[in-house]
Scaffold this motif. Sequence first.
Motif, PDB file in Angstrom:
ATOM      1  N   UNK A  51     -59.241 114.854  -4.011  1.00 35.56           N
ATOM      2  CA  UNK A  51     -58.789 113.303  -4.163  1.00 35.56           C
ATOM      3  C   UNK A  51     -58.509 113.755  -2.529  1.00 35.56           C
TER       4      UNK A  51
ATOM      5  N   UNK B 134     -50.072 106.028  -6.501  1.00 35.45           N
ATOM      6  CA  UNK B 134     -50.699 105.350  -7.400  1.00 35.45           C
ATOM      7  C   UNK B 134     -51.808 106.473  -7.555  1.00 35.45           C
ATOM      8  N   UNK B 135     -52.431 106.647  -6.438  1.00 36.28           N
ATOM      9  CA  UNK B 135     -53.662 107.049  -6.169  1.00 36.28           C
ATOM     10  C   UNK B 135     -53.183 109.123  -7.006  1.00 36.28           C
TER      11      UNK B 135
ATOM     12  N   UNK C  33     -50.488 109.511  -9.072  1.00 34.10           N
ATOM     13  CA  UNK C  33     -50.207 109.803 -10.395  1.00 34.10           C
ATOM     14  C   UNK C  33     -51.762 109.845 -11.312  1.00 34.10           C
ATOM     15  N   UNK C  34     -52.855 108.821 -11.227  1.00 35.02           N
ATOM     16  CA  UNK C  34     -53.961 109.113 -11.551  1.00 35.02           C
ATOM     17  C   UNK C  34     -54.346 111.058 -11.283  1.00 35.02           C
ATOM     18  N   UNK C  35     -54.645 111.134 -10.053  1.00 39.43           N
ATOM     19  CA  UNK C  35     -54.918 112.138 -10.102  1.00 39.43           C
ATOM     20  C   UNK C  35     -54.483 113.412 -10.686  1.00 39.43           C
TER      21      UNK C  35
ATOM     22  N   UNK D 269     -53.152 112.976 -13.647  1.00 38.21           N
ATOM     23  CA  UNK D 269     -53.508 112.598 -14.756  1.00 38.21           C
ATOM     24  C   UNK D 269     -54.859 113.052 -15.019  1.00 38.21           C
ATOM     25  N   UNK D 270     -55.717 112.895 -14.272  1.00 39.47           N
ATOM     26  CA  UNK D 270     -57.097 113.705 -14.506  1.00 39.47           C
ATOM     27  C   UNK D 270     -57.409 114.769 -14.855  1.00 39.47           C
TER      28      UNK D 270
ATOM     29  N   UNK E 221     -55.726 116.013 -17.793  1.00 36.39           N
ATOM     30  CA  UNK E 221     -56.755 115.841 -19.172  1.00 36.39           C
ATOM     31  C   UNK E 221     -58.319 116.572 -18.941  1.00 36.39           C
TER      32      UNK E 221
ATOM     33  N   UNK F 295     -58.947 119.736 -21.933  1.00 36.77           N
ATOM     34  CA  UNK F 295     -59.914 119.692 -22.564  1.00 36.77           C
ATOM     35  C   UNK F 295     -60.386 120.812 -22.176  1.00 36.77           C
TER      36      UNK F 295
ATOM     37  N   UNK G  19     -44.553 116.702 -15.310  1.00 39.41           N
ATOM     38  CA  UNK G  19     -44.165 115.662 -15.385  1.00 39.41           C
ATOM     39  C   UNK G  19     -44.810 113.991 -15.851  1.00 39.41           C
ATOM     40  N   UNK G  20     -45.548 114.106 -14.621  1.00 38.30           N
ATOM     41  CA  UNK G  20     -46.139 112.244 -14.381  1.00 38.30           C
ATOM     42  C   UNK G  20     -47.058 111.961 -15.983  1.00 38.30           C
ATOM     43  N   UNK G  21     -47.296 112.995 -16.299  1.00 35.70           N
ATOM     44  CA  UNK G  21     -48.344 112.388 -18.029  1.00 35.70           C
ATOM     45  C   UNK G  21     -47.466 112.734 -19.506  1.00 35.70           C
TER      46      UNK G  21
ATOM     47  N   UNK H 228     -45.557 111.439 -20.018  1.00 36.91           N
ATOM     48  CA  UNK H 228     -45.133 110.554 -21.318  1.00 36.91           C
ATOM     49  C   UNK H 228     -45.793 109.321 -21.598  1.00 36.91           C
ATOM     50  N   UNK H 229     -47.512 110.509 -21.913  1.00 32.50           N
ATOM     51  CA  UNK H 229     -48.251 109.147 -22.485  1.00 32.50           C
ATOM     52  C   UNK H 229     -48.659 110.516 -23.681  1.00 32.50           C
TER      53      UNK H 229
END
Lengths: 378, 344
Positions: free
Chosen positions: A329, A344-345, A347-349, A351-352, A355, A359, A373-375, A377-378
Motif C-alpha cells: 500500500x 480508510x486505506x 483499514x481496507x489494507x 482487511x485485505x 483475508x 485464505x 482488531x480492525x476486522x 467485527x466482521x
Amino acid sequence: MKVTFPHMGTAYIPFRALIEGLGHEVIVAPACTQRTLSLGTRYAPESACLPLKINIGNYLEAAELGAEAIVMAGGIGPCRFGFYAYVQQEILRDIGCDMEMIILEPPASGWRPLLARLKYLTQGVSAAQITRTLRLTWAKLVACDRLEQLSLTVRAYEIRKGSTTKALQQAYREVDRADSVDMVRRALEEGIANLQSVPQDRQRSVLAIGVVGEIYTILEPFVNFRLEEQLGEMGVVVRRKIWLSDWIFHHLVLSAFRKQREAQLVSLARPYLQHFVGGHGLESVAHTVQLARGGVDGIVHILPFTCMPEIVAQSILPSVGEDYQLPILTVVVDEHTGIAGIRTRLEAFVDLLASSRAKAGSRSEKGRLLTPAASRSS
Amino acid sequence: MTNMRASYGKHDVYLGIDVGSVSTNLVVMSGAGEVYHKEYLRTQGRPIPAVQAGLARVYQKLPDIQIKGVGTTGSGRRLAAAIAGADIVKNEITAHAAAATHFHPDVQTVIEIGGQDSKIIILREGVVTDFAMNTVCAAGTGSFLDQQAARLGIPIAEFGEIALQAKNPVRIAGRCTVFAESDMIHKQQMGHSVPDILAGLCAAMVRNYLNNVGKGKEIRPTVLFQGGVAANRGMCKALEDELGYPIIVPRAFDVMGAVGAALLARRHIEESGQETNFRGFAVSQARYSAGSFECSHCANRCEIVNISMNGKLVARWGSRCGRWEQDEIAYHSPIDHLQELCYH
C-alpha cells in the motif's frame, strides 16, 4: 545563543542533549500541529515537499519562543532535501525573520566547511565535555529508538487502547530528563519494563506490516497521521528498517560500516534497481526485500507528495510485491491529505491482509487463523 | 426510491447504510442476500439528518420489516453507526468488494467512481489483492461531471445518452479538471457539437482514471463498474472502448457500498449469533446533536467529537489516548465495537 532545530519524531531528545552539552540554550519548537503546517505553507513554495514546509513552521514557532539560531542538516545527492537548509535560509531572510542558520552536511568536497561549522558550535567547550556530550546524545538516540521499536510490537497486543502510547511517552520524558549516560540507561530499562507490563492479550493473532519509505515521513508522526500507532491499534505489529540512530551511525559515525552496509542494500535491491536514486529510494526497495524475507504480511510505503526518489521506488515496488506475493500500500502524504482518507486505506489494507492470510491458512507465522482488531467485527 | 421487490412482509432483513460525501444510501437486504429496497439521498453536507431521513423513508415504505443487523460504511460510517446503532462499521473498499463478489463471484476488477472519490479494487479468486483510491485530485469523479453538465445546461441524467450520440468525439485534456474545462470551452467555441464534447469528456475522464487510480494495476475481466457515475452510459462506453471488452454494471450499482455493509452485517450476526444494536426506526425522530471540543489535557490537543441523542451522550471519539472513550459511553452506547467506532 538560543538554538533550535526542526522536529523529526523524537529526534529532539538527543538533539537537545547535544546542543545543550555544547553550551547553548536550546529552544525546542512546540510539537508539530496544524498551526506548524499553516505557518509553513504560508511561506514555503507550494510545490516543495512536505518536510520543507513543516521545518519552516518549526522555525517560526521556535522563533516565537526566542530562538535565535537553527541547526539544520544538509545533504548531497539527487534528493531536494540537500537544498532545503539553503532555501529555508532565504525564505526566513525574505520574511524578515532574523535567525542564524547553521548547516551541517556531509562533505561533498573536503571536510573543511563542516569542521568550521562544528568548531563554531563548539567554541570554548573542552574536549572532555564534547566527548561526554556525544556519548550522552548517542545514548539518548539509541534509547528512543529501542523504546519505539518495542512499542511497535506491544501496541498490537495491548488490551486498553492507548496504553502503550502512554507508557512510551512517559519513557521518552524520562530519557529526555536524564543528564548522564547512567540515567539514560536506567530510564531505558525502566521504560522497557513499563512497556512490557502494559496489559496485553498475547493470545491475539496479529498481522505484521513492514513500513518502508522516506525517512522524515516515517519518523515524524504528525505528517504520517500516526500511521504506526493506527496500525498498532488495529492489531498490527509494525516492522521497519529505518531508524534515526541507525542512519546517523552509518552516515556520520563510521563510514567503514557504511560501505559494507551500502553494499548489502545495493545487492538486495539489485534485481529491481541498479542505481542510487537519492534519498531513501534504493533503501525502500532493499528494505521491502529484507522485510519480505523476514516474513511480513504486507508493506506500507510512505512518501511525501512529489518525492522523486520514492516515486522511483513506488514504480518498482509492485514487481517486488509480485515476486514475494506481498501486497503493498502506498501512502502519499501532503498538506491536504485528511486523516479519514488514510484511515480508510489502512483499514481496507488490513482487511485485505487478514483475508489473504485466512485464505492462505498456514502461511501465518504463528500458524493460527487471524482476526486483527480492525476486522474482528466482521 | 425504488422498490426492487413488490412483495415483502414481516421479514428478517439487514440494513446497510453508506454515508458518502455526496449521497447517503440505505439498502434493505433479505437474509438470502437479495436487495429488497434502496434509498438514495443527497447528503448535502449534513450526514445526521440524511441518515435520519433515510431511516424514516425505509420505515414508511416497509413498516413490517424486522432489522436483524446493521452495517455502515462510507466516510461518514462512524457517525452513521452512532446514530442508527450499527453492528459493524466497515471501510468502503471492503464493503464494495463484498457487494461485488456477492453478485458476481468471478469478479476480478471493481471500478468505482463516486461523487468525490474513485477507487479500483483488484480481486483474485474472490479475495481483494490490491486497491487504490484517488489521492490529491478529484479529477475523474462525479462532481466534475455534475459541474460540467450544469455549465452546459444539461440535466446530469441525460448526460450519458447525449454523449452516446457523438459522431466524432473530440480530444480533451483529462489530466486536470481545470485544464479539461478550458479545453472543453475551447472546443465548444470552435463549433464542435455538444454530444462530441461530452463523449470526449467521458473518454478523458476514463483515461484520467486509468492513469491515476488504475496506475500499475492489472485490470482483468470480469470488470464491474459501480458508483453513481456508472449510471452514465457515456462513461460505460468510454470505459469499454478503452479496455477493449465489455464491462458489467450491477443492478444496484449506485448503492453497492450499502449493499456490502448489509452483507457484512449479515455475516457478522450469523457468525456471532448476537442481537442487533439497531436503535429502531424511532431514531429518525430523535434529536441528534454533534459538538466538539479541544481536549487540553496534553500537548496532543485532540479534537473530541460528542454525539448526543435527545441530550444524552451516545458516542464520542477523537482522542488519541482513549481518555474520553471510557465507561460513561460504553454504558450508554449499544455499540459493541467501541474500539472500531471510537478511534479515528
